[in-house]
Design a protein around this motif. Structure first.
Motif, PDB file in Angstrom:
ATOM      1  N   SER A  49       0.837  -1.202   0.000  1.00  0.00           N
ATOM      2  CA  SER A  49       0.000   0.000   0.000  1.00  0.00           C
ATOM      3  C   SER A  49       0.868   1.247   0.000  1.00  0.00           C
ATOM      4  N   CYS A  50       0.326   2.327  -0.524  1.00  0.00           N
ATOM      5  CA  CYS A  50       1.054   3.598  -0.517  1.00  0.00           C
ATOM      6  C   CYS A  50       0.400   4.618   0.407  1.00  0.00           C
ATOM      7  N   TYR A  73      -0.664  10.069   1.121  1.00  0.00           N
ATOM      8  CA  TYR A  73       0.362   9.057   0.917  1.00  0.00           C
ATOM      9  C   TYR A  73       1.298   8.995   2.124  1.00  0.00           C
ATOM     10  N   ILE A  85       3.436  11.195  -3.649  1.00  0.00           N
ATOM     11  CA  ILE A  85       4.316  10.034  -3.619  1.00  0.00           C
ATOM     12  C   ILE A  85       5.755  10.518  -3.765  1.00  0.00           C
ATOM     13  N   CYS A  90       5.800   3.248  -5.108  1.00  0.00           N
ATOM     14  CA  CYS A  90       4.400   3.508  -5.410  1.00  0.00           C
ATOM     15  C   CYS A  90       4.147   3.847  -6.873  1.00  0.00           C
TER      16      CYS A  90
END
Length: 339
Positions: A49-50, A73, A85, A90
């Protein structure tokens, strides 16, 4: 008390050794808790997951939490939720060289992408706990496919956080700009996850004791057909095979005395616990009960709690009796507490 029997020597010779290779690559569906390697209070990105993260406490991961709003994020550089990000983990997978159609995500087994002309045209996530099957190109139940998604520890660990090596208690790491840095504790110490520092071996719980350097001697003086201490526990020892003059065994076989004895290298055997001095945890092999302390006079003893030494106690003017596990007026002398 006799030394180690010839049958144990034979047993050692017949054992097949398996090399334990330390790696920081992990499968997404691994069942062991990664928090056993991290200090309490450490925040980690949730693998796969990000936008989610969890906190380590008591060697266990908390329920994951999601980043929301403008900071959607989880940033490794900031160790917190952030607006964008900031690392390659990601990024969407490359469609280069892929024919038009669906591909799975190497980061998360539930994710899928649609490729066309080397470009990602669409993406999505399988619902209800299902995984994307790479062969049939559709969402299926987890038991009907193989989740091969992996991650590196530096994909989830914030920059500068120290953590223990997966397979060696005397090694530890940190991630600097997503690059793994390796460190080794000084001789005689292990990495203490609780403090984030190296400390005395006897104060640190370890199931992955490293092979001591030159455990079976050197080319000038190799230990051949001998038993040597594992230099980490009171009961553990290695069997060094005879590989010829000047050839120290590079992969000695690790063995252990039974719960009532400690290893004595001079005697090449297992001896009664109370007769032996040992600089390591004297509760090795004993979940509860009491052990004679090594203080001269045999007046003191140690309580074992969950297999670890606790605060030493004293019988005062009386003497500790290992057999009865109590204090006695009759003078008793053991090798462990003799001058």
């Amino acid at each position: 008390m006799p030394g180690l029997s010839s049958s144990l020597v034979l047993q050692a010779l017949l054992l097949v050794l398996t090399a334990h290779v330390s790696t920081q690559t992990r499968f997404l569906n691994a069942t062991d808790d990664i928090c056993r390697l991290f200090k309490d209070g450490t925040k980690l990105r949730k693998p796969g997951s990000c936008s989610e993260w969890f906190e380590c406490n008591n060697s266990e991961a908390s329920e994951s939490q999601s980043c929301t709003g403008t900071g959607q994020y989880f940033s490794l550089a900031k160790n917190d939720c952030y607006k964008s990000i900031d690392d390659s983990y990601c990024s969407a997978p490359s469609c280069k060289g892929v024919a038009t159609g669906y591909i799975g995500d190497t980061r998360n087994c539930a994710n899928w992408y649609y490729c066309d002309s080397n470009a990602v045209l669409g993406s999505g996530t399988c619902q209800n706990g299902m995984h994307f099957d790479q062969v049939n190109k559709r969402c299926v139940y987890p038991e009907n496919t193989v989740c091969a998604a992996t991650y590196e520890l530096c994909d989830i660990v914030p920059s500068g956080v120290l953590f223990r090596d997966e397979a060696n208690c005397h090694k530890y790491h940190s991630c600097v700009k997503n690059v793994l840095k390796n460190y080794t504790c000084e001789t005689g110490t292990y990495f203490n996850v609780a403090t984030g520092k190296c400390g005395a071996k006897k104060d640190i719980v370890c199931d992955d004791h490293p092979l001591p350097e030159d455990a079976c001697g050197t080319k000038k003086l190799a230990m051949r057909n001998k038993f040597v201490s594992d230099q980490a526990t009171c009961r553990g020892y290695y069997y060094c095979r005879d590989l010829g003059s000047g050839v120290p065994d590079p992969d000695p076989i690790h063995m252990q005395c039974d719960e009532n004895t400690f290893f004595n290298q001079d005697r090449q055997g297992c001896m009664p616990r109370e007769s032996q001095k040992c600089i390591y945890d004297r509760c090795d092999g004993r979940q509860d009960g009491y052990e004679v302390a090594e203080d001269e006079g045999c007046h003191k003893y140690i309580q074992c709690v969950d297999g670890r030494e606790s605060t030493p106690m004293s019988c005062g003017e009386e003497y500790f009796n290992a057999a009865t596990q109590s204090c006695a007026k009759t003078k008793i002398t053991y090798g462990a507490c003799s001058a």
